[in-house]
Scaffold this motif. Structure first.
Motif, PDB file in Angstrom:
ATOM      1  N   ARG A  63      30.821 -32.193   3.365  1.00 42.80           N
ATOM      2  CA  ARG A  63      30.339 -30.993   2.662  1.00 42.80           C
ATOM      3  C   ARG A  63      29.268 -30.285   3.506  1.00 42.80           C
ATOM      4  O   ARG A  63      29.161 -29.060   3.508  1.00 42.80           O
ATOM      5  CB  ARG A  63      29.774 -31.425   1.302  1.00 42.80           C
ATOM      6  CG  ARG A  63      29.232 -30.313   0.435  1.00 42.80           C
ATOM      7  CD  ARG A  63      28.758 -30.882  -0.899  1.00 42.80           C
ATOM      8  NE  ARG A  63      28.126 -29.858  -1.723  1.00 42.80           N
ATOM      9  CZ  ARG A  63      27.573 -30.108  -2.914  1.00 42.80           C
ATOM     10  NH1 ARG A  63      27.588 -31.320  -3.422  1.00 42.80           N
ATOM     11  NH2 ARG A  63      26.999 -29.146  -3.607  1.00 42.80           N
TER      12      ARG A  63
ATOM     13  N   ASN B 218      18.347 -38.119  -2.599  1.00 40.15           N
ATOM     14  CA  ASN B 218      19.663 -38.319  -3.213  1.00 40.15           C
ATOM     15  C   ASN B 218      20.799 -37.640  -2.443  1.00 40.15           C
ATOM     16  O   ASN B 218      21.939 -38.074  -2.507  1.00 40.15           O
ATOM     17  CB  ASN B 218      19.648 -37.861  -4.676  1.00 40.15           C
ATOM     18  CG  ASN B 218      19.331 -36.404  -4.830  1.00 40.15           C
ATOM     19  OD1 ASN B 218      18.713 -35.796  -3.953  1.00 40.15           O
ATOM     20  ND2 ASN B 218      19.750 -35.813  -5.932  1.00 40.15           N
ATOM     21  N   TYR B 219      20.465 -36.532  -1.755  1.00 40.93           N
ATOM     22  CA  TYR B 219      21.421 -35.899  -0.836  1.00 40.93           C
ATOM     23  C   TYR B 219      20.655 -35.690   0.465  1.00 40.93           C
ATOM     24  O   TYR B 219      20.374 -34.548   0.834  1.00 40.93           O
ATOM     25  CB  TYR B 219      21.892 -34.538  -1.359  1.00 40.93           C
ATOM     26  CG  TYR B 219      22.911 -34.592  -2.467  1.00 40.93           C
ATOM     27  CD1 TYR B 219      24.267 -34.469  -2.185  1.00 40.93           C
ATOM     28  CD2 TYR B 219      22.530 -34.721  -3.791  1.00 40.93           C
ATOM     29  CE1 TYR B 219      25.212 -34.496  -3.200  1.00 40.93           C
ATOM     30  CE2 TYR B 219      23.460 -34.741  -4.806  1.00 40.93           C
ATOM     31  CZ  TYR B 219      24.803 -34.636  -4.505  1.00 40.93           C
ATOM     32  OH  TYR B 219      25.738 -34.649  -5.510  1.00 40.93           O
TER      33      TYR B 219
ATOM     34  N   GLU C 272      21.367 -31.791   1.328  1.00 42.11           N
ATOM     35  CA  GLU C 272      20.383 -30.835   0.781  1.00 42.11           C
ATOM     36  C   GLU C 272      19.324 -30.478   1.814  1.00 42.11           C
ATOM     37  O   GLU C 272      18.768 -29.386   1.767  1.00 42.11           O
ATOM     38  CB  GLU C 272      19.766 -31.391  -0.490  1.00 42.11           C
ATOM     39  CG  GLU C 272      20.793 -31.403  -1.612  1.00 42.11           C
ATOM     40  CD  GLU C 272      20.232 -30.960  -2.946  1.00 42.11           C
ATOM     41  OE1 GLU C 272      19.329 -31.633  -3.434  1.00 42.11           O
ATOM     42  OE2 GLU C 272      20.696 -29.949  -3.494  1.00 42.11           O
TER      43      GLU C 272
ATOM     44  N   ARG D 126      21.018 -37.145  -9.594  1.00 43.55           N
ATOM     45  CA  ARG D 126      21.271 -35.778  -9.105  1.00 43.55           C
ATOM     46  C   ARG D 126      20.341 -34.865  -9.881  1.00 43.55           C
ATOM     47  O   ARG D 126      20.140 -35.061 -11.082  1.00 43.55           O
ATOM     48  CB  ARG D 126      22.717 -35.350  -9.379  1.00 43.55           C
ATOM     49  CG  ARG D 126      23.768 -36.116  -8.621  1.00 43.55           C
ATOM     50  CD  ARG D 126      25.117 -36.014  -9.310  1.00 43.55           C
ATOM     51  NE  ARG D 126      25.615 -34.652  -9.365  1.00 43.55           N
ATOM     52  CZ  ARG D 126      26.119 -34.096 -10.474  1.00 43.55           C
ATOM     53  NH1 ARG D 126      26.169 -34.773 -11.616  1.00 43.55           N
ATOM     54  NH2 ARG D 126      26.571 -32.865 -10.453  1.00 43.55           N
ATOM     55  N   CYS D 127      19.805 -33.864  -9.184  1.00 43.51           N
ATOM     56  CA  CYS D 127      18.927 -32.949  -9.928  1.00 43.51           C
ATOM     57  C   CYS D 127      19.743 -32.241 -11.003  1.00 43.51           C
ATOM     58  O   CYS D 127      19.226 -31.889 -12.060  1.00 43.51           O
ATOM     59  CB  CYS D 127      18.241 -31.964  -9.003  1.00 43.51           C
ATOM     60  SG  CYS D 127      19.363 -30.952  -8.078  1.00 43.51           S
ATOM     61  N   THR D 128      21.046 -32.065 -10.756  1.00 39.61           N
ATOM     62  CA  THR D 128      21.902 -31.370 -11.708  1.00 39.61           C
ATOM     63  C   THR D 128      22.485 -32.291 -12.787  1.00 39.61           C
ATOM     64  O   THR D 128      23.270 -31.832 -13.627  1.00 39.61           O
ATOM     65  CB  THR D 128      23.085 -30.717 -10.957  1.00 39.61           C
ATOM     66  OG1 THR D 128      23.624 -31.695 -10.075  1.00 39.61           O
ATOM     67  CG2 THR D 128      22.673 -29.499 -10.184  1.00 39.61           C
TER      68      THR D 128
ATOM     69  N   GLN E  57      26.550 -28.699 -12.237  1.00 41.32           N
ATOM     70  CA  GLN E  57      26.657 -29.032 -10.813  1.00 41.32           C
ATOM     71  C   GLN E  57      26.162 -27.880  -9.956  1.00 41.32           C
ATOM     72  O   GLN E  57      26.043 -26.756 -10.418  1.00 41.32           O
ATOM     73  CB  GLN E  57      28.098 -29.373 -10.432  1.00 41.32           C
ATOM     74  CG  GLN E  57      29.090 -28.251 -10.660  1.00 41.32           C
ATOM     75  CD  GLN E  57      30.503 -28.624 -10.229  1.00 41.32           C
ATOM     76  OE1 GLN E  57      30.857 -29.798 -10.174  1.00 41.32           O
ATOM     77  NE2 GLN E  57      31.313 -27.636  -9.922  1.00 41.32           N
ATOM     78  N   ARG E  58      25.887 -28.214  -8.701  1.00 39.02           N
ATOM     79  CA  ARG E  58      25.405 -27.201  -7.771  1.00 39.02           C
ATOM     80  C   ARG E  58      26.561 -26.349  -7.227  1.00 39.02           C
ATOM     81  O   ARG E  58      26.449 -25.148  -7.093  1.00 39.02           O
ATOM     82  CB  ARG E  58      24.703 -27.893  -6.597  1.00 39.02           C
ATOM     83  CG  ARG E  58      24.327 -26.940  -5.509  1.00 39.02           C
ATOM     84  CD  ARG E  58      23.572 -27.614  -4.366  1.00 39.02           C
ATOM     85  NE  ARG E  58      23.292 -26.629  -3.337  1.00 39.02           N
ATOM     86  CZ  ARG E  58      22.245 -26.628  -2.552  1.00 39.02           C
ATOM     87  NH1 ARG E  58      21.365 -27.583  -2.645  1.00 39.02           N
ATOM     88  NH2 ARG E  58      22.059 -25.692  -1.660  1.00 39.02           N
ATOM     89  N   GLY E  59      27.653 -27.010  -6.888  1.00 40.34           N
ATOM     90  CA  GLY E  59      28.743 -26.336  -6.208  1.00 40.34           C
ATOM     91  C   GLY E  59      29.558 -25.423  -7.095  1.00 40.34           C
ATOM     92  O   GLY E  59      29.344 -25.402  -8.304  1.00 40.34           O
TER      93      GLY E  59
ATOM     94  N   PHE F 232      22.352 -21.154  -6.552  1.00 37.27           N
ATOM     95  CA  PHE F 232      21.787 -22.391  -7.083  1.00 37.27           C
ATOM     96  C   PHE F 232      20.288 -22.179  -7.213  1.00 37.27           C
ATOM     97  O   PHE F 232      19.580 -22.030  -6.221  1.00 37.27           O
ATOM     98  CB  PHE F 232      22.094 -23.541  -6.116  1.00 37.27           C
ATOM     99  CG  PHE F 232      21.535 -24.872  -6.573  1.00 37.27           C
ATOM    100  CD1 PHE F 232      21.789 -25.356  -7.853  1.00 37.27           C
ATOM    101  CD2 PHE F 232      20.762 -25.643  -5.717  1.00 37.27           C
ATOM    102  CE1 PHE F 232      21.275 -26.583  -8.266  1.00 37.27           C
ATOM    103  CE2 PHE F 232      20.256 -26.868  -6.121  1.00 37.27           C
ATOM    104  CZ  PHE F 232      20.506 -27.335  -7.403  1.00 37.27           C
TER     105      PHE F 232
HETATM  106  O1  G3H Z   1      20.406 -33.215  -6.612  1.00 35.74           O
HETATM  107  C1  G3H Z   1      20.842 -32.091  -6.834  1.00 35.74           C
HETATM  108  C2  G3H Z   1      22.023 -31.573  -6.116  1.00 35.74           C
HETATM  109  O2  G3H Z   1      21.839 -30.262  -5.703  1.00 35.74           O
HETATM  110  C3  G3H Z   1      23.221 -31.676  -6.958  1.00 35.74           C
HETATM  111  O3  G3H Z   1      24.325 -31.230  -6.323  1.00 35.74           O
HETATM  112  O4  G3H Z   1      25.639 -30.871  -8.373  1.00 35.74           O
HETATM  113  O5  G3H Z   1      26.731 -30.909  -6.161  1.00 35.74           O
HETATM  114  O6  G3H Z   1      25.826 -33.000  -7.151  1.00 35.74           O
HETATM  115  P1  G3H Z   1      25.731 -31.534  -7.051  1.00 35.74           P
END
Ligand code: G3H
Length: 539
Positions: free
Chosen positions: A139, A186-187, A191, A317-319, A475-477, A483
């Motif tokens: 990604r 976490n990413y 990120e 995940r923040c999301t 989700q972020r994507g 975002f």
């Molecule tokens: O930790 C936060 C991320 O931006 C979440 O991304 O929703 O693709 O897992 P994601």
């Protein structure tokens, strides 16, 4: 029946060779001012969330060490970034967009050659499943390629002139200066690079501090930074954030702070800058995304999306969905179905096929999650799924906690782990008020098949959060979507295109349209004398 977590972790010899690290990675060098500098001072010992069985019991596997540099080294890196920017006159900020893209393309080719090494380190450092670690790497490469395409597009649109009221102007985007970039654990790769790469490609110079967990994985990439960008354009800083970052902020030489992490830290760092108006902040911060499951929801779908939303990467995940509001008509069935669905998830080591629940990288997290569950239990909630909250060292089995109420910590605190608080409501105003009163404002998931009900929820909620997901998890994507978040959840907006805007400012060159100036502009363009004032078209 207990989960028998005694057998969760392997003995050393049971680790499949294909996923094992060759040995501990003892990083003794870091990139500063174009050189890989050797470090002989203190180091941080990196222990994996993955434990191994030893004669002494379970031990987190030692996977390496990295430099614990101090303020002096951070200041040297800062000076290098300031010198490379050279008040916007450095080689990198004045380079043509085409040349900068060329450097990033070469860098991308070099890091792709390191994929296997980086993927394994992601898995070992943060316990992410092997499949998700591969996805994170892929990604990131896709994001870089999309960034290059987006920049070409911006540049093409800027290749012409605008004539208005007798004034002719060429408008382009220019860099901002020195960017301090810090990513989350976490990413760690993805990120970090979704801010670092746009900042870099727009002509800024970079000071980059890897996250506390997820640090070693950058080591294989440092030479690619060194080899593909001018000296001092990308500098790394290693060490304890609370020791090395304050001095950088207090210097007043940081032009952009980009941090994916906690709002508390971001708040403190911004205040350290002596000229707050000169500091731009691009921040991805805390979130407590809610799901609202109404009486008209498809319960089967809501359960499946809740499991995905609340437990992908163990809820880190923040999301992630971090609180679930369920209408009282559906709640008993929901809690039952959710518990059954959670029980289907496979737990184990990140390399095992089909595994989704894995050990947690933050050493204090299991104790914190236990505290949240105990607090809820003391105030009237229960863990309703079999084995919920059972833990062994770094592993915590997901807990569905119900009924969660306002008085409990789980109602407001961001658990960032495998605990699913379920709240029941009768009146839809209850979850709406939760969103209004929350200090967070990232996203929401609404589950309902009634168009009138969904429409009535969309309008108030889009003004509370930045993305309303209907019948699906947060989700972020896709990464081309904006975002961002409200309140303490974000500052600025990230997406492939938005990030390029965030790390740059529009500058224009303008003149009165008369014969003399027409001649002057043509001479400059024909002579190819300016990278800014140019009509070159980037294909
Ligand atoms: O930790 C936060 C991320 O931006 C979440 O991304 O929703 O693709 O897992 P994601």
């Amino acid at each position: 029946m207990s989960l028998n977590l005694e057998n969760l972790f392997p003995v050393e010899t049971d680790i499949p060779e294909a996923y094992a690290l060759e040995g501990p990675l003892d990083q003794r060098s870091y990139l500063s001012n174009g050189d890989m500098l050797t470090w002989s001072g203190d180091v941080h010992t990196v222990l994996s969330p993955i434990c191994v069985k030893t004669k002494k019991g379970l031990e987190r596997k030692l996977i390496g060490t990295y430099p614990l540099c101090g303020e002096k080294e951070a200041q040297i890196a800062l000076d290098a970034a300031v010198a490379a920017y050279n008040n916007g006159r450095g080689e990198w900020p004045t380079m043509s967009v085409a040349q900068r893209i060329d450097c990033v393309e070469k860098f991308t080719r070099d890091i792709m050659a390191k994929k296997d090494e980086v993927v394994k380190l992601i898995m070992w450092e943060i316990g992410k499943t092997y499949g998700d670690s591969v996805k994170e790497f892929d990604r990131t490469i896709e994001y870089i390629n999309a960034t290059i395409d987006a920049l070409k597009d911006i540049d093409r649109k800027s290749a012409g002139f605008t004539i208005e009221q007798g004034i002719v102007a060429q408008i382009r985007r220019s860099p901002l200066g020195v960017v301090l970039c810090m990513g989350p654990f976490n990413y760690p790769l993805n990120e970090t690079f979704t801010t670092l790469i746009p900042a870099l490609i727009m002509g800024n110079t970079i000071l980059f501090k890897p996250p506390k967990h997820g640090t070693l994985l950058f080591y294989p990439l440092l030479k690619a930074f060194r080899d593909n960008f001018p000296k001092g354009v990308v500098n790394t800083i290693y060490g304890r954030g609370n020791k090395i970052i304050p001095g950088l902020m207090e210097s007043g030489k940081i032009n952009v702070l980009t941090l994916i992490g906690s709002s508390k830290v971001a708040d403190q760092l911004k205040k350290m800058h002596p000229k707050v108006n000169r500091l731009r902040a691009i921040l991805g911060l805390d979130a407590k995304n809610a799901a609202i499951i109404t009486a008209n929801a498809d319960l089967n779908l809501a359960v499946k999306e809740t499991v995905l939303g609340a437990l992908s990467f163990n809820g880190q995940r923040c999301t992630a969905l971090k609180i679930i509001f369920v209408h009282k008509k559906q709640v008993d069935q929901f809690v039952k179905d959710l518990s059954e669905e959670v029980a289907k998830l496979k737990f184990g080591m990140p390399w095992e096929a089909g595994v989704s629940l894995t050990p947690l990288p933050e050493p204090q997290k299991p104790a914190y999650l236990k505290e949240l569950i105990e607090d809820a239990a003391a105030k009237g909630a229960q863990v309703v799924n079999p084995n919920g909250g059972e833990a062994k060292e770094s592993f915590v089995y997901p807990a569905v906690v119900y009924p969660v109420t306002k008085e409990m910590k789980l109602y407001t605190e961001e658990q960032f782990g495998p605990v699913i608080p379920v709240v029941t409501f009768d009146d839809i105003e209850e979850p709406i008020n939760y969103l209004i009163e929350s200090t967070h404002g990232q996203q929401v998931s609404i589950f309902s098949n009634d168009p009138t009900e969904v429409a009535a929820l969309i309008d108030p909620i889009v003004n509370q959060v930045s993305r309303v997901n209907i019948n699906c998890q947060c989700q972020r994507g896709p990464d081309v979507f904006p975002f961002t978040g409200r309140k303490d959840s974000a500052e600025g907006t990230l997406s492939v295109v938005d990030a390029l805007r965030a790390f740059s400012i529009r500058s224009l060159v303008a003149t009165k349209l008369n014969d003399n100036n027409k001649h002057l502009l043509n001479e400059i363009i024909d002579g190819n004398n300016s990278n800014f004032l140019s009509t070159k078209y980037l294909f």
